[in-house]
Design an enzyme around this catalytic site. Structure first.
Site, PDB file in Angstrom:
ATOM      1  N   LYS A  57       0.739  -1.245  -0.072  1.00  0.00           N
ATOM      2  CA  LYS A  57       0.003  -0.005  -0.140  1.00  0.00           C
ATOM      3  C   LYS A  57       0.806   1.408  -0.042  1.00  0.00           C
ATOM      4  CE  LYS A  57      -4.269  -1.900   0.298  1.00  0.00           C
ATOM      5  NZ  LYS A  57      -5.046  -1.662  -0.624  1.00  0.00           N
ATOM      6  N   GLU A  82      -1.602  -0.141  -8.765  1.00  0.00           N
ATOM      7  CA  GLU A  82      -3.401  -0.359  -8.744  1.00  0.00           C
ATOM      8  C   GLU A  82      -3.800   0.926  -8.368  1.00  0.00           C
ATOM      9  OE1 GLU A  82      -6.447  -2.931  -6.335  1.00  0.00           O
ATOM     10  OE2 GLU A  82      -4.540  -3.648  -6.589  1.00  0.00           O
ATOM     11  N   ASP A 100      -0.660  -0.595  -4.767  1.00  0.00           N
ATOM     12  CA  ASP A 100      -1.950   0.076  -4.694  1.00  0.00           C
ATOM     13  C   ASP A 100      -1.851   1.228  -3.944  1.00  0.00           C
ATOM     14  OD1 ASP A 100      -4.541   0.494  -4.536  1.00  0.00           O
ATOM     15  OD2 ASP A 100      -5.004  -1.573  -3.319  1.00  0.00           O
TER      16      ASP A 100
END
Length: 359
Positions: free
Chosen positions: A162, A219, A191
């Site tokens: 993340k 992402e 992401d």
């Protein structure tokens, strides 16, 4: 075979470690569990977590949508007229995708049981086993590197990291620190959860490419509404770009595919409104030569079991993000998919293979 009853229950399962992204921090996995009972005794299960920052749904709104709108429309109807049921599900109520997904799961669970087939075989049966990645939450660079090393030690060879919560330089330092700890053999996906603007995303990804950080994909780097920005990023970097929050519906998927705004699409049942619509998104993507990943929210093994069955059924789904149950301190599901490290296997039982949910 008539649907006799549709019940909802609230659940709350603590995480053993807080889950942190650019959008939110989760400490407890809350959900509405759906139980569908048919006249021949078949019971189907579904789950809908409230993810206000993504789907806009709360526990109360999910519960209300199911009890006040969906339940009156489908209880008493014949399960085998499932095309009618799905049309009702998706036309009587706009948005509310997680509420729809929970009922959709229960319908498919019952249908596959009626046919005496595991759901992944009922849907197509392309593969019998999956491998999931594991997510590294946003923290300090050293803490993220330690977490990444711990997950690798447990056998995970794909990490979903993340980013997007802080400035670009901080994110790059995080990835550099992770690479120092785990080397370059482990696959890393990023992401950003909509955390960057398009220019910043191109700059960040370009710098990571120049540094040789070997990122498989990024992402949803930009806000969900910014399809033009997503396309600029996709066109402006070599790294694969995956659409996530900008694709809820088949129509949105078609727009991303027509404009070639992303290289990949992440399908989540909670965004799509369940398997019925998720199949359409994957079919559109496959026709356009775009592979899909199936991911999830913070869900129990109930919701993830449904998502895994769908993912296993189709060739075009090539990536799997099903680590959420491994983050939970308790397991409320009896039956369903089984984890052995990163490997996921399916029970030799019809439907979802779920015997009981502790509600």
């Amino acid at each position: 075979m008539k649907i006799l009853q549709l019940e909802t229950f609230r659940t709350a399962v603590p995480l053993h470690t807080p889950f942190k992204t650019a959008l939110r921090t989760v400490k407890v996995a809350e959900a509405i569990v759906v139980k569908m009972t048919c006249e021949n005794g078949i019971v189907g299960w579904g789950e809908a977590p409230p993810t206000v920052v993504i789907t806009g749904e709360s526990l109360s709104s999910i519960e209300w949508s199911i009890q006040q709108v969906i339940k009156p429309a489908i209880v008493g109807e014949d399960l085998l007229n499932f095309e009618y049921l799905f049309q009702q599900l998706h036309t009587l109520l706009v948005r509310n995708s997680s509420a729809k997904a929970a009922v959709d799961m229960a319908i498919y669970d019952c249908l596959a049981q009626q046919c005496d087939l595991p759901l992944y075989q009922f849907l197509g049966g392309y593969r019998k086993e999956l491998e999931t990645d594991y997510t590294v939450s946003v923290n300090s660079a050293l803490e993220m590197a330690e977490d990444a090393a711990a997950y690798v030690k447990k056998g995970f060879d794909v990490l979903k990291v993340k980013v997007g919560k802080d400035d670009i330089e901080t994110d790059i330092k995080r990835i550099q620190e992770i690479r120092k700890r785990i080397g370059y053999e482990i696959n890393i996906r990023l992401d950003a959860n909509q955390g960057w603007e398009s220019k910043a995303a191109i700059k960040a990804i370009g710098k990571m490419e120049d540094l040789g950080l070997n990122i498989e994909l990024v992402e949803q780097p930009v806000p969900a509404h910014d399809i033009e920005g997503l396309k600029r990023v996709t066109d402006g970097v070599d790294t694969l770009i995956m659409a996530d929050e900008c694709v809820f519906t088949p129509h949105q998927a078609l727009e991303v595919l027509k404009t070639r705004s992303a290289d990949l699409i992440n399908i989540k049942l909670m965004k799509a409104g369940g398997i019925y619509q998720a199949q359409k998104i994957n079919d559109f993507a496959e026709v356009c030569g775009v592979e899909c990943m199936v991911g999830s929210m913070i869900e129990t093994r109930l919701g993830i079991t449904a998502a895994a069955h769908f993912a296993a059924s189709r060739k075009n789904i090539t990536r799997f993000d099903f680590d959420a149950p491994l983050m939970l301190a308790e397991d409320i599901v009896v039956g369903g998919i089984t984890y052995k490290g990163r490997k996921i296997t399916f029970p030799a039982k019809p439907g979802l293979g779920i015997d009981k949910v502790k509600v």
